[in-house]
Design an enzyme around this catalytic site. Sequence first.
Site, mmCIF file in Angstrom:
data_model
loop_
_atom_site.group_PDB
_atom_site.id
_atom_site.type_symbol
_atom_site.label_atom_id
_atom_site.label_comp_id
_atom_site.label_asym_id
_atom_site.label_seq_id
_atom_site.Cartn_x
_atom_site.Cartn_y
_atom_site.Cartn_z
ATOM 1 N N SER A 240 0.831 -1.220 0.000
ATOM 2 C CA SER A 240 0.000 0.000 0.000
ATOM 3 C C SER A 240 0.860 1.263 0.000
ATOM 4 O O SER A 240 0.540 2.241 -0.692
ATOM 5 C CB SER A 240 -0.962 0.002 1.191
ATOM 6 O OG SER A 240 -0.286 -0.272 2.392
ATOM 7 N N HIS A 270 -2.128 -8.874 2.088
ATOM 8 C CA HIS A 270 -1.681 -7.592 2.684
ATOM 9 C C HIS A 270 -2.767 -7.175 3.692
ATOM 10 O O HIS A 270 -3.064 -7.911 4.631
ATOM 11 C CB HIS A 270 -1.419 -6.583 1.563
ATOM 12 C CG HIS A 270 -0.832 -5.276 2.010
ATOM 13 N ND1 HIS A 270 -0.102 -5.125 3.162
ATOM 14 C CD2 HIS A 270 -0.873 -4.012 1.440
ATOM 15 C CE1 HIS A 270 0.289 -3.855 3.293
ATOM 16 N NE2 HIS A 270 -0.179 -3.170 2.268
ATOM 17 N N HIS A 317 5.572 -12.566 7.651
ATOM 18 C CA HIS A 317 5.840 -11.192 7.203
ATOM 19 C C HIS A 317 7.035 -11.198 6.254
ATOM 20 O O HIS A 317 7.944 -12.020 6.398
ATOM 21 C CB HIS A 317 6.118 -10.267 8.399
ATOM 22 C CG HIS A 317 5.916 -8.830 8.061
ATOM 23 N ND1 HIS A 317 6.916 -8.057 7.518
ATOM 24 C CD2 HIS A 317 4.814 -8.040 8.144
ATOM 25 C CE1 HIS A 317 6.438 -6.842 7.300
ATOM 26 N NE2 HIS A 317 5.168 -6.795 7.666
ATOM 27 N N ARG A 326 3.412 -4.355 16.855
ATOM 28 C CA ARG A 326 2.050 -3.809 16.738
ATOM 29 C C ARG A 326 1.049 -4.841 17.263
ATOM 30 O O ARG A 326 0.033 -4.492 17.868
ATOM 31 C CB ARG A 326 1.740 -3.450 15.272
ATOM 32 C CG ARG A 326 2.694 -2.407 14.688
ATOM 33 C CD ARG A 326 2.495 -2.232 13.194
ATOM 34 N NE ARG A 326 2.726 -3.470 12.463
ATOM 35 C CZ ARG A 326 2.498 -3.646 11.163
ATOM 36 N NH1 ARG A 326 2.026 -2.639 10.442
ATOM 37 N NH2 ARG A 326 2.747 -4.796 10.568
ATOM 38 N N ASP A 372 -2.344 -8.093 11.968
ATOM 39 C CA ASP A 372 -3.672 -8.511 11.525
ATOM 40 C C ASP A 372 -4.232 -9.672 12.342
ATOM 41 O O ASP A 372 -5.440 -9.899 12.370
ATOM 42 C CB ASP A 372 -3.625 -8.899 10.037
ATOM 43 C CG ASP A 372 -3.284 -7.702 9.164
ATOM 44 O OD1 ASP A 372 -3.829 -6.621 9.432
ATOM 45 O OD2 ASP A 372 -2.469 -7.859 8.245
HETATM 46 N N1 AMX Z 1 0.880 -19.501 6.194
HETATM 47 C C1 AMX Z 1 1.286 -20.427 5.299
HETATM 48 N N2 AMX Z 1 2.316 -20.261 4.470
HETATM 49 C C2 AMX Z 1 3.009 -19.114 4.601
HETATM 50 C C3 AMX Z 1 2.681 -18.135 5.536
HETATM 51 C C4 AMX Z 1 1.555 -18.344 6.349
HETATM 52 N N3 AMX Z 1 1.122 -17.432 7.230
HETATM 53 N N4 AMX Z 1 3.556 -17.122 5.430
HETATM 54 C C5 AMX Z 1 4.403 -17.450 4.435
HETATM 55 N N5 AMX Z 1 4.065 -18.650 3.937
HETATM 56 C C6 AMX Z 1 4.657 -19.339 2.795
HETATM 57 C C7 AMX Z 1 4.578 -18.446 1.564
HETATM 58 O O1 AMX Z 1 3.301 -18.527 0.979
HETATM 59 C C8 AMX Z 1 5.685 -19.018 0.717
HETATM 60 O O2 AMX Z 1 5.183 -20.198 0.131
HETATM 61 P P1 AMX Z 1 5.770 -20.762 -1.271
HETATM 62 O O3 AMX Z 1 7.171 -21.189 -0.957
HETATM 63 O O4 AMX Z 1 4.850 -21.870 -1.605
HETATM 64 O O5 AMX Z 1 5.726 -19.626 -2.235
HETATM 65 C C9 AMX Z 1 6.729 -19.402 1.756
HETATM 66 O O6 AMX Z 1 6.037 -19.513 3.007
HETATM 67 C C10 AMX Z 1 7.832 -18.366 1.914
HETATM 68 O O7 AMX Z 1 7.235 -17.128 2.175
HETATM 69 P P2 AMX Z 1 7.975 -16.000 3.032
HETATM 70 O O8 AMX Z 1 9.212 -15.631 2.311
HETATM 71 O O9 AMX Z 1 8.095 -16.421 4.453
HETATM 72 O O10 AMX Z 1 6.900 -14.832 3.041
HETATM 73 P P3 AMX Z 1 6.642 -13.717 1.920
HETATM 74 O O11 AMX Z 1 7.571 -12.603 2.177
HETATM 75 O O12 AMX Z 1 6.642 -14.304 0.542
HETATM 76 O O13 AMX Z 1 5.154 -13.288 2.254
HETATM 77 C C11 AMX Z 1 3.347 -12.699 3.637
HETATM 78 C C12 AMX Z 1 4.847 -12.531 3.393
HETATM 79 C C13 AMX Z 1 2.922 -11.725 4.719
HETATM 80 C C14 AMX Z 1 2.598 -12.312 2.332
HETATM 81 C C15 AMX Z 1 3.046 -14.157 4.028
HETATM 82 O O14 AMX Z 1 3.692 -14.415 5.255
HETATM 83 C C16 AMX Z 1 1.578 -14.457 4.170
HETATM 84 O O15 AMX Z 1 0.915 -14.731 3.160
HETATM 85 N N6 AMX Z 1 1.003 -14.382 5.424
HETATM 86 C C17 AMX Z 1 -0.390 -14.630 5.633
HETATM 87 C C18 AMX Z 1 -1.215 -13.423 5.205
HETATM 88 C C19 AMX Z 1 -0.978 -12.240 6.125
HETATM 89 O O16 AMX Z 1 -1.087 -12.317 7.336
HETATM 90 N N7 AMX Z 1 -0.714 -11.080 5.519
HETATM 91 C C20 AMX Z 1 -0.558 -9.826 6.258
HETATM 92 C C21 AMX Z 1 0.872 -9.350 6.372
HETATM 93 C C22 AMX Z 1 0.946 -8.022 7.073
HETATM 94 C C23 AMX Z 1 0.272 -6.977 6.278
HETATM 95 O O17 AMX Z 1 0.713 -6.626 5.205
HETATM 96 N N8 AMX Z 1 -0.847 -6.478 6.731
#
Ligand code: AMX
Length: 435
Positions: A240, A270, A317, A326, A372
């Site tokens: 964002s 996000h 994250h 937070r 979140d």
């Molecule tokens: N549950 C399951 N799998 C997860 C996970 C979770 N909470 N967090 C990361 N992973 C997975 C990824 O999908 C990725 O899978 P892949 O190898 O199959 O592609 C792998 O772990 C490696 O990911 P990463 O490097 O640890 O994370 P990222 O930087 O690619 O993504 C984020 C970060 C936040 C998008 C991811 O942790 C996620 O999807 N979390 C759940 C959704 C969430 O809570 N989002 C909010 C984040 C904060 C915000 O922006 N408000």
Amino acid sequence: MSNLKTKLHEKILSHRQRTADLIKNHRDVVIDSVTIGQCIGGIRDVKCLVTDISSLDPYEGIRFRDKTISETFDALPHVPGCEYPYVEAFWYFLLTGEVPDMTQTLAVVEDFDKRSQVPCYVFDVLRAMPRDTHPMTMFSAAILAMQRESLFTRKYFDGMKKTDFWDPMYEDCCNLLAKLPSIAAYIYRMKYRSDTFIPPGKYLDIGGNFAHMMGIARPYDDAARMTFILHSDHESGNVSSHATHLVASALSDAYYSLSAGINGLAGPIHGLANQEVLRWIQEAFHKLGGQVPTEEDLREFIWDTLNAGHVIPGYGHAVLRKTDPRYIALKEFCEKHLPEYDLFKVVNMIYKVAPSVLMEHGRAKDPWPNLDAQSGVIHWYYGITEFDFYTVLFGVGRAIGVLANIIWDRALGYPIERPKSVTTDMLEKWAREAG
Ligand code: AMX
């Protein structure tokens, strides 16, 4: 000129020298190099954005203008009789890096009050949308609809000088920010409270007024202040913030830019994750026939989610590598105001179980909760059970940080953003050459 604007102008004049010196005398200093993994993998860790408004350490978490969350809460003037500071004082602090006194804070409260009236056509736009439209779509559309108000755009086409760009940007950002709580509350009451709009109150700060317009008694005003401040900024690389900055870099005005940022926030991994957390918890309850889950039930439900190829919302994250401070700040609010609430107990139980499951699963680099995972339970407790509204609350807060950033983008004359793309052939050639 308001006291805040005068102070900001002084800061801009001295800061411009620092930026100009870096570009003129140090432009070739190497601060990083990019790998193929970073190129394909979402530009992680590539240092190519500048902001002085917040900074994010993977282990410490966020600092606003170099202050931690608790230092920020402690330093800023508080609304009399309330636990959390004025959002307006926080805006002053983000913009200038200086903690305002009460007089300076109240001047911003008064200034925002004057700017807060939402044009009627915005409500017409919202009312013309099908009522089951997602609240984030409505929020973004309302912001975009007001683009015709942009002073920046008008002055730009009148031939304003580049060094003056920050001034109408400041005006647009203040005008926009002052209206967002009313727009958010309007969307909520139109969609979920039988279309009963509560007009803004008189002489209230942003948090107090938002609680009033939502029709929710104290201490929801403090929950609102805390929510808006905590969600404001998380350095510039998140979707964002980056989207807002990127669109603004084309000299698009604050309305176009913030609407773009809000659209990015609406993505499920996000900002929309806060609604997904509550949806996911409700699914767990549903699966167990409405019963509060045990730790074992939860562990199984988390594995089911992962095995189905879905993420655990609220966990993980891209930058953080420990529990998001937070999350802790929101948890402290819950411990004080809703310690015995069942849903809060479930959120705590997830915190106990999910990190070890995620570690065992072995994919997520960060198995810890982000904000979140904890925010929705507070709004649910105060009666906002329509969880698809939660990201709008995130959006009002996020606007504070991203708007402060784009005022500074204009002040320092940052150029249009234009990274370079390469082809897969090129990557394969460089990979071969590297052996
Ligand atoms: N549950 C399951 N799998 C997860 C996970 C979770 N909470 N967090 C990361 N992973 C997975 C990824 O999908 C990725 O899978 P892949 O190898 O199959 O592609 C792998 O772990 C490696 O990911 P990463 O490097 O640890 O994370 P990222 O930087 O690619 O993504 C984020 C970060 C936040 C998008 C991811 O942790 C996620 O999807 N979390 C759940 C959704 C969430 O809570 N989002 C909010 C984040 C904060 C915000 O922006 N408000």
